[in-house]
Scaffold this motif. Structure first.
Motif, PDB file in Angstrom:
ATOM      1  N   PHE A  40       0.658  -1.135  -0.139  1.00 38.72           N
ATOM      2  CA  PHE A  40      -0.180   0.055  -0.019  1.00 38.72           C
ATOM      3  C   PHE A  40       0.753   1.227   0.107  1.00 38.72           C
ATOM      4  O   PHE A  40       1.872   1.438   0.461  1.00 38.72           O
ATOM      5  N   ILE A  41       0.273   2.229  -0.602  1.00 39.90           N
ATOM      6  CA  ILE A  41       0.843   3.663  -0.562  1.00 39.90           C
ATOM      7  C   ILE A  41      -0.017   4.477   0.394  1.00 39.90           C
ATOM      8  O   ILE A  41      -1.275   4.569   0.285  1.00 39.90           O
ATOM      9  N   TYR A  42       0.356   4.827   1.708  1.00 42.18           N
ATOM     10  CA  TYR A  42      -0.494   5.890   2.531  1.00 42.18           C
ATOM     11  C   TYR A  42       0.011   7.159   2.459  1.00 42.18           C
ATOM     12  O   TYR A  42       1.031   7.656   2.413  1.00 42.18           O
ATOM     13  N   THR A  43      -1.277   7.974   2.368  1.00 44.99           N
ATOM     14  CA  THR A  43      -0.984   9.494   2.434  1.00 44.99           C
ATOM     15  C   THR A  43      -1.462  10.103   4.073  1.00 44.99           C
ATOM     16  O   THR A  43      -1.907   9.423   4.805  1.00 44.99           O
ATOM     17  N   PRO A  44      -0.761  11.297   4.109  1.00 40.18           N
ATOM     18  CA  PRO A  44      -1.065  11.704   5.472  1.00 40.18           C
ATOM     19  C   PRO A  44      -2.269  11.950   6.259  1.00 40.18           C
ATOM     20  O   PRO A  44      -2.567  11.776   7.461  1.00 40.18           O
ATOM     21  N   ALA A  45      -3.168  12.495   5.410  1.00 33.87           N
ATOM     22  CA  ALA A  45      -4.609  12.857   6.060  1.00 33.87           C
ATOM     23  C   ALA A  45      -5.583  12.242   5.247  1.00 33.87           C
ATOM     24  O   ALA A  45      -5.754  12.272   4.044  1.00 33.87           O
ATOM     25  N   ILE A  46      -6.429  11.759   5.878  1.00 35.16           N
ATOM     26  CA  ILE A  46      -7.785  11.128   5.315  1.00 35.16           C
ATOM     27  C   ILE A  46      -8.745  11.878   4.385  1.00 35.16           C
ATOM     28  O   ILE A  46      -9.229  11.569   3.717  1.00 35.16           O
ATOM     29  N   ASN A  47      -8.631  13.322   4.647  1.00 31.98           N
ATOM     30  CA  ASN A  47      -9.456  14.327   3.891  1.00 31.98           C
ATOM     31  C   ASN A  47      -8.762  15.145   2.874  1.00 31.98           C
ATOM     32  O   ASN A  47      -9.124  15.997   2.421  1.00 31.98           O
ATOM     33  N   GLU A  48      -7.309  14.485   2.687  1.00 30.57           N
ATOM     34  CA  GLU A  48      -6.736  15.199   1.508  1.00 30.57           C
ATOM     35  C   GLU A  48      -6.341  14.211   0.281  1.00 30.57           C
ATOM     36  O   GLU A  48      -6.154  13.080   0.823  1.00 30.57           O
ATOM     37  N   PRO A  49      -6.481  14.738  -1.120  1.00 32.00           N
ATOM     38  CA  PRO A  49      -6.346  13.555  -1.855  1.00 32.00           C
ATOM     39  C   PRO A  49      -4.673  13.573  -2.279  1.00 32.00           C
ATOM     40  O   PRO A  49      -3.998  14.384  -1.668  1.00 32.00           O
ATOM     41  N   LEU A  50      -4.386  12.365  -2.931  1.00 31.76           N
ATOM     42  CA  LEU A  50      -3.065  12.267  -3.150  1.00 31.76           C
ATOM     43  C   LEU A  50      -2.915  12.844  -4.630  1.00 31.76           C
ATOM     44  O   LEU A  50      -3.555  12.548  -5.429  1.00 31.76           O
ATOM     45  N   VAL A  51      -2.101  13.875  -4.623  1.00 28.34           N
ATOM     46  CA  VAL A  51      -1.893  14.867  -5.807  1.00 28.34           C
ATOM     47  C   VAL A  51      -0.611  14.531  -6.522  1.00 28.34           C
ATOM     48  O   VAL A  51       0.380  14.489  -5.745  1.00 28.34           O
ATOM     49  N   ILE A  52      -0.576  14.067  -7.630  1.00 30.45           N
ATOM     50  CA  ILE A  52       0.733  13.520  -8.493  1.00 30.45           C
ATOM     51  C   ILE A  52       0.479  14.582  -9.787  1.00 30.45           C
ATOM     52  O   ILE A  52      -0.283  14.614 -10.350  1.00 30.45           O
ATOM     53  N   ASN A  53       1.829  15.250  -9.929  1.00 32.09           N
ATOM     54  CA  ASN A  53       1.647  16.094 -11.168  1.00 32.09           C
ATOM     55  C   ASN A  53       1.464  15.085 -12.547  1.00 32.09           C
ATOM     56  O   ASN A  53       2.269  13.895 -12.497  1.00 32.09           O
ATOM     57  N   ALA A  54       0.564  15.557 -13.216  1.00 33.63           N
ATOM     58  CA  ALA A  54       0.343  14.636 -14.486  1.00 33.63           C
ATOM     59  C   ALA A  54       1.645  14.640 -15.295  1.00 33.63           C
ATOM     60  O   ALA A  54       2.412  15.865 -15.438  1.00 33.63           O
ATOM     61  N   ALA A  55       1.602  13.828 -16.213  1.00 34.46           N
ATOM     62  CA  ALA A  55       2.939  13.653 -17.292  1.00 34.46           C
ATOM     63  C   ALA A  55       2.489  14.906 -17.976  1.00 34.46           C
ATOM     64  O   ALA A  55       1.489  15.137 -18.569  1.00 34.46           O
ATOM     65  N   GLN A  56       3.811  15.613 -18.433  1.00 33.23           N
ATOM     66  CA  GLN A  56       3.646  16.572 -19.639  1.00 33.23           C
ATOM     67  C   GLN A  56       3.494  16.160 -20.906  1.00 33.23           C
ATOM     68  O   GLN A  56       4.145  15.066 -21.072  1.00 33.23           O
ATOM     69  N   THR A  57       2.306  16.702 -21.624  1.00 32.02           N
ATOM     70  CA  THR A  57       2.337  16.268 -22.922  1.00 32.02           C
ATOM     71  C   THR A  57       2.358  17.341 -23.935  1.00 32.02           C
ATOM     72  O   THR A  57       2.286  18.593 -23.697  1.00 32.02           O
ATOM     73  N   LEU A  58       2.375  16.919 -25.454  1.00 31.46           N
ATOM     74  CA  LEU A  58       2.598  17.859 -26.295  1.00 31.46           C
ATOM     75  C   LEU A  58       1.298  17.750 -27.197  1.00 31.46           C
ATOM     76  O   LEU A  58       0.751  16.696 -27.530  1.00 31.46           O
ATOM     77  N   SER A  59       0.536  18.861 -27.304  1.00 31.07           N
ATOM     78  CA  SER A  59      -0.642  18.879 -28.128  1.00 31.07           C
ATOM     79  C   SER A  59      -0.395  19.740 -29.206  1.00 31.07           C
ATOM     80  O   SER A  59       0.146  21.005 -29.133  1.00 31.07           O
ATOM     81  N   LEU A  60      -0.944  19.562 -30.408  1.00 32.06           N
ATOM     82  CA  LEU A  60      -0.895  20.575 -31.630  1.00 32.06           C
ATOM     83  C   LEU A  60      -1.617  21.737 -31.372  1.00 32.06           C
ATOM     84  O   LEU A  60      -2.740  21.645 -30.955  1.00 32.06           O
ATOM     85  N   THR A  61      -1.154  22.850 -31.429  1.00 31.90           N
ATOM     86  CA  THR A  61      -1.853  23.951 -31.241  1.00 31.90           C
ATOM     87  C   THR A  61      -2.043  24.670 -32.688  1.00 31.90           C
ATOM     88  O   THR A  61      -2.999  25.416 -32.728  1.00 31.90           O
ATOM     89  N   ALA A  62      -1.216  24.746 -33.587  1.00 30.81           N
ATOM     90  CA  ALA A  62      -1.296  25.533 -34.833  1.00 30.81           C
ATOM     91  C   ALA A  62      -0.308  24.719 -35.576  1.00 30.81           C
ATOM     92  O   ALA A  62       0.595  24.394 -35.279  1.00 30.81           O
TER      93      ALA A  62
END
Length: 404
Positions: free
Chosen positions: A114-136
């Motif tokens: 298991f992975i345990y986080t510190p507080a029961i009322n706080e979500p586990l926040v992990i930075n999303a992987a960076q992606t490239l998307s076509l803009t123009a």
């Protein structure tokens, strides 16, 4: 640390696997407690381990996507976790401290832990992987050899192959939408191999593959209202123009030429740039020995404007470096160091700090590499931990403004 009963837990049921090797980087002990500062586990060692009573209060990182580490620690991990797409295999539960920042993610091999986080009322926040998307995008209709942004990030210049019915140099406007709008162009009747905008002004420098005794590198002023290009300077490079690079202040520009037509002539030239008129005037020259060509995207200045790194085509001669470093003291260009790679260096870029050089190579083992340039002792040494396993030809490299 909060009581375990207050922790959220995340369950992993993946199969665990390890790679055993002759080398072992083990931090911690099953008998002696210890507190660890930030640790980076190297990719060269297959037996990395975070063990027993070691408390990783400073956090940890895996060197790259080829790094694996076994987690057997009984203590919480705090501060920074930076997996960099590597693998962390859990042989015990992982407790996260009150303050944890996931810089990047990777693969957790859970083995029913298991992975345990510190507080029961706080979500586990992990930075999303960076992606490239076509803009123009825009259909040019010809192979594009080089592109560059202007200093305001509102315009893009593109240098293309020769066409009997179309220009070879274009500028496009960009307003954040899905289209790049052509606003100016010019025709050379030769392929344009390189283009670079001035770092602070709307001027650009380009080089063309000319096979006659005429100008091979040009300075243009780009007028934005109305939009047009006007030539302000030019020079003969003793062969087709290949690469161009402005120093960070925009006070001079480097240009290189093909060696096949005039092998006895200098292949490197540094020009003074008059910001008032856009005129070019020759400051100094340099010659490569043995004779080779600087690649179109393989010339760049460091942040001081004193060191110039270039990449050239491969040469079988022992000691014929393909990654070359020069020092420029405002009047003279002096070779200071280099690396014999036995492969063509297709692209280079100095980090914003001037400490590191990113180098793209022709196809082969580790075709993207990072070198540390230490000015105090003049050394140029590869950083093996930065290797990512790339094997195809890398045609262009560019650092993020933060250097990360």
């Amino acid at each position: 640390m909060k009581h375990v009963s207050l922790f959220k837990k995340y369950f992993f049921s993946f199969a665990i696997c390890f790679f055993q090797g002759a080398l072992s980087i083990v931090i911690g002990s099953f008998t002696v407690p210890s507190t660890q500062s930030f640790v980076t586990f190297p990719s060269a060692d297959a037996d990395n381990e975070m063990r027993g009573f070691a408390s990783f209060d400073g956090g940890f990182a895996l060197a790259n996507n080829r790094t694996s580490c076994l987690f057997t620690s009984l203590c919480p991990v705090s501060r920074t976790i930076d997996l960099r797409l590597g693998k962390l295999a859990l042989n015990t539960d992982l407790y996260l401290g009150d303050t944890v920042n996931f810089i990047s993610t990777g693969t957790f091999i859970g083995n029913n832990n298991f992975i345990y986080t510190p507080a029961i009322n706080e979500p586990l926040v992990i930075n999303a992987a960076q992606t490239l998307s076509l803009t123009a995008s825009v259909l040019v209709g010809l192979p594009v050899n080089s592109i560059d942004w202007n200093f305001s990030d509102q315009y893009v210049a593109a240098a293309t192959n020769f066409s009997a019915s179309a220009p070879e140099l274009y500028t496009y406007s960009f307003n954040g939408g899905p289209l790049l709008s052509q606003v100016a162009s010019t025709t050379f009747n030769f392929s344009a191999l390189a283009v670079r905008f001035h770092p602070t002004l709307n001027y650009l420098q380009t080089s063309i593959a000319s096979d006659i005794a005429t100008n091979d590198t040009f300075a243009y002023r780009f007028n934005t209202s109305p939009n047009y290009l006007v030539q302000t300077g030019g020079d003969v490079l003793s062969g087709s123009g290949y690469a161009v690079a402005w120093n960070p202040r925009g006070s001079w520009v480097a240009a290189s030429s093909d060696t096949s037509q005039y092998p006895d002539q200098a292949q490197l030239r540094i020009f003074n740039f008059n910001s008032g008129t856009g005129a070019l005037s020759l400051l100094t020259t340099g010659t490569l020995t043995p004779i080779r060509n600087v690649q179109p995207n393989a010339m760049n200045w460091d942040s001081t404007g004193q060191y110039l790194v270039i990449g050239v085509n491969a040469n079988a001669t022992v000691g014929a470096n393909e990654l070359l470093l020069y020092y420029f003291n405002d009047t003279t260009l002096t070779s200071t160091n280099g690396v014999d790679l036995g492969r063509t260096v297709t692209a280079v870029d100095y980090s914003p700090s001037g400490t590191f050089i990113a180098a793209g190579l022709s196809a082969g083992t580790e075709s993207l590499r990072i070198y540390r340039h230490t000015i105090s002792n003049g050394t140029l040494v590869e950083e093996p931990s930065a290797r990512v396993g790339e094997t195809v030809t890398v045609n262009s490299v560019d650092w993020h403004p933060t250097g990360n």
